[in-house]
Design a protein around this motif. Structure first.
Motif, PDB file in Angstrom:
ATOM      1  N   GLU A 119       0.794  -1.088   0.015  1.00 13.92           N
ATOM      2  CA  GLU A 119      -0.047   0.021  -0.060  1.00 13.92           C
ATOM      3  C   GLU A 119       0.847   1.243   0.212  1.00 13.92           C
ATOM      4  O   GLU A 119       0.443   2.210  -0.596  1.00 13.92           O
ATOM      5  N   GLU A 120       1.984   1.288   0.606  1.00  9.72           N
ATOM      6  CA  GLU A 120       2.737   2.390   0.660  1.00  9.72           C
ATOM      7  C   GLU A 120       3.498   2.510  -0.533  1.00  9.72           C
ATOM      8  O   GLU A 120       3.964   3.647  -0.743  1.00  9.72           O
ATOM      9  N   LEU A 121       3.812   1.451  -1.156  1.00 11.58           N
ATOM     10  CA  LEU A 121       5.071   1.588  -2.252  1.00 11.58           C
ATOM     11  C   LEU A 121       4.403   2.670  -3.403  1.00 11.58           C
ATOM     12  O   LEU A 121       3.206   2.483  -3.865  1.00 11.58           O
ATOM     13  N   PRO A 122       5.337   3.492  -3.598  1.00  7.29           N
ATOM     14  CA  PRO A 122       4.641   4.322  -5.114  1.00  7.29           C
ATOM     15  C   PRO A 122       4.598   3.358  -6.224  1.00  7.29           C
ATOM     16  O   PRO A 122       5.349   2.352  -6.646  1.00  7.29           O
ATOM     17  N   GLU A 123       3.607   3.664  -6.954  1.00  8.94           N
ATOM     18  CA  GLU A 123       3.293   2.901  -8.080  1.00  8.94           C
ATOM     19  C   GLU A 123       4.352   2.870  -9.243  1.00  8.94           C
ATOM     20  O   GLU A 123       4.523   1.933 -10.039  1.00  8.94           O
ATOM     21  N   GLU A 124       5.212   3.773  -9.227  1.00 11.41           N
ATOM     22  CA  GLU A 124       6.459   3.936 -10.129  1.00 11.41           C
ATOM     23  C   GLU A 124       7.489   2.888  -9.892  1.00 11.41           C
ATOM     24  O   GLU A 124       8.255   2.523 -10.544  1.00 11.41           O
ATOM     25  N   ARG A 125       7.489   2.388  -8.570  1.00 14.28           N
ATOM     26  CA  ARG A 125       8.207   1.240  -8.380  1.00 14.28           C
ATOM     27  C   ARG A 125       7.614  -0.141  -8.530  1.00 14.28           C
ATOM     28  O   ARG A 125       8.328  -1.187  -8.316  1.00 14.28           O
TER      29      ARG A 125
END
Length: 159
Positions: A119-125
């Motif tokens: 949930e915390e991970l930015p989608e660009e990752r």
């Protein structure tokens, strides 16, 4: 035009995949959490043969790899898992319901921590490697759910 949710479509999809492997009812049959429902400590500690893993060890093994995946997703340095060791953790406490419950709670806690990391991970990752790691955790859960179901059948239990 499809409205994008607050977390983002990719995040939602990856969380759904994790939940299907671990707790959400799906078409493929019992997931990991469902596979251990109603299993006693004695049943969890039973081995099909010498040197073979038991249900309890399968559960702690799954918790460990959720921990490893979370650490990799967040690019954290190697920390310490709740238990000493890595990968497989011998479990022989037949009849110790409190210990069995603690290890089930460890699995649940590691699953929730992994969810929070996604949930915390930015989608660009969300590159191929990251998505593969998350899919891998879900597949790992389903794989071990199947093993647990087989161990229960060998004990004469209904799935």
């Amino acid at each position: 035009m499809k409205k994008k949710n607050a977390r983002g479509e990719e995040t939602e999809l990856l969380l759904e995949i994790l939940e299907q492997g671990y707790r959400k009812k799906t078409w493929h049959g019992p997931n990991l959490k469902q596979s251990i429902r109603g299993v006693s400590a004695r049943e969890a500690a039973w081995r099909p043969g010498e040197g073979r893993h038991n249900i309890w060890e399968e559960v702690v093994h799954a918790a460990y790899w959720k921990y490893v995946a979370r650490r990799r997703l967040l690019r954290e340095k190697r920390g310490s898992f709740a238990l000493k060791g890595s990968n497989w953790f011998p479990r022989t406490e037949a009849g110790d319901e409190a210990a069995w419950r603690r290890d089930q709670e460890l699995l649940e806690a590691e699953h929730l921590r992994l969810r929070a990391a996604v949930e915390e991970l930015p989608e660009e990752r969300f590159d191929g490697k990251t998505k593969g790691l998350i899919f891998g955790v879900a597949f790992h859960d389903v794989y071990h759910a199947g093993q647990i179901r087989m161990l229960r059948r060998l004990q004469g239990k209904r799935g």
